[in-house]
Design an enzyme around this catalytic site. Sequence first.
Site, PDB file in Angstrom:
ATOM      1  N   LYS A 183       0.852  -1.187   0.000  1.00  0.00           N
ATOM      2  CA  LYS A 183       0.000   0.000   0.000  1.00  0.00           C
ATOM      3  C   LYS A 183       0.885   1.233   0.000  1.00  0.00           C
ATOM      4  CE  LYS A 183      -4.175  -1.831   2.165  1.00  0.00           C
ATOM      5  NZ  LYS A 183      -3.829  -3.179   2.598  1.00  0.00           N
ATOM      6  N   LYS A 208      -6.610   4.216   1.107  1.00  0.00           N
ATOM      7  CA  LYS A 208      -7.288   3.775   2.318  1.00  0.00           C
ATOM      8  C   LYS A 208      -6.487   4.088   3.560  1.00  0.00           C
ATOM      9  CE  LYS A 208      -6.662   0.010   4.154  1.00  0.00           C
ATOM     10  NZ  LYS A 208      -5.888  -0.502   5.314  1.00  0.00           N
ATOM     11  N   LYS A 253       7.305   0.165  10.018  1.00  0.00           N
ATOM     12  CA  LYS A 253       6.993   1.478   9.496  1.00  0.00           C
ATOM     13  C   LYS A 253       5.551   1.568   9.029  1.00  0.00           C
ATOM     14  CE  LYS A 253      11.039   3.372   9.957  1.00  0.00           C
ATOM     15  NZ  LYS A 253      11.243   4.512  10.877  1.00  0.00           N
TER      16      LYS A 253
END
Length: 335
Positions: A121, A205, A282
């Site tokens: 993502k 998102k 992260k």
Amino acid sequence: MAAPKKVCIVGSGNWGSAIAKIVGANAAQNSKFDNTVKMWVFEEIVNGRKLTEIINSDHENVKYLPGHKLPANVLAVPDLVEASSEADILVFVIPHQFVGKVCDTIKGKIKSDALGISLIKGVDEGPDGLKLISDVIQEKLGITMSVLMGANIANEVADEKFCETTIGCKNKNHGTLLKELMQTSNFRVTVVEEYDVVEICGALKVSSQYEICLLALKHKAQTYFAPKKTEVGDHKSKLLQPCAMNLGSPIFKVTCEMGALKKIGTRSSIEELEKEMLNGQKLQGPATAAEVYLILKHKNLIDKFPLFNAVYQICYEGHPVTEFISCLQNHPEHM
């Protein structure tokens, strides 16, 4: 019969290990896939032992997915080229900031007809604007790419809670094969052809699920973000596939924690909270928020996307988390 497809998982963090649990189990039961699933692991020392040694002997990623046993056929390999060179299917599941370095390492050293699928993502923000991570990988490696995007949290997938996800794949045969590799009774996969729409919904998102759904409903995904011409048409249902339907991203947990800390008079950076709450992993949300913010600013569209802007301001400018409420109350789509 065709030779069984060899699979390599490029990445071994929380999400990568959760996917390795699924892929390893499916490969062991399906003759279309080679029994051994290689997983590239960035070597670390954990409690005095190499992480690859722990995974291969104890079948558990004790640092990034503790408490979950990985299938015995998942083989941790510390050398990226060794792990990926013979793979027919490459599953990319690393932080998007490291994509360039990883691709440069294996360029020219993998099968030219390998299939790639990105579970990453994020977006790449360059001089020409937004670029999809799958396009970056495809351009660097010259392989056919698909994507898997879902409103999925790694620990919930590893816990075998019921989840849904979407594979975006232009080739129906490839999509069917990848679905067999990924789907379980609790991890349900839908395959659609619009890989770019699936990927951008999944990427955004992590910044604001609310606004990306508004984009979809208003047919604005193409106008504002889609890097390629996409016939949106009647695809509202595909835009609202599970690639973009959850507010459970870790970014919201961390931003809420930031807000709580500010209320009691202490300050803590994203980096500090990542160490405390995510075991050093992260977040992809803040980086994506920064990239999207720059694109919106360049296109003079910040006012139209106040939630994206709010995430950026909270992460990087010290604004309070409560700004989300006023953004919802005063969102231009409702005025």
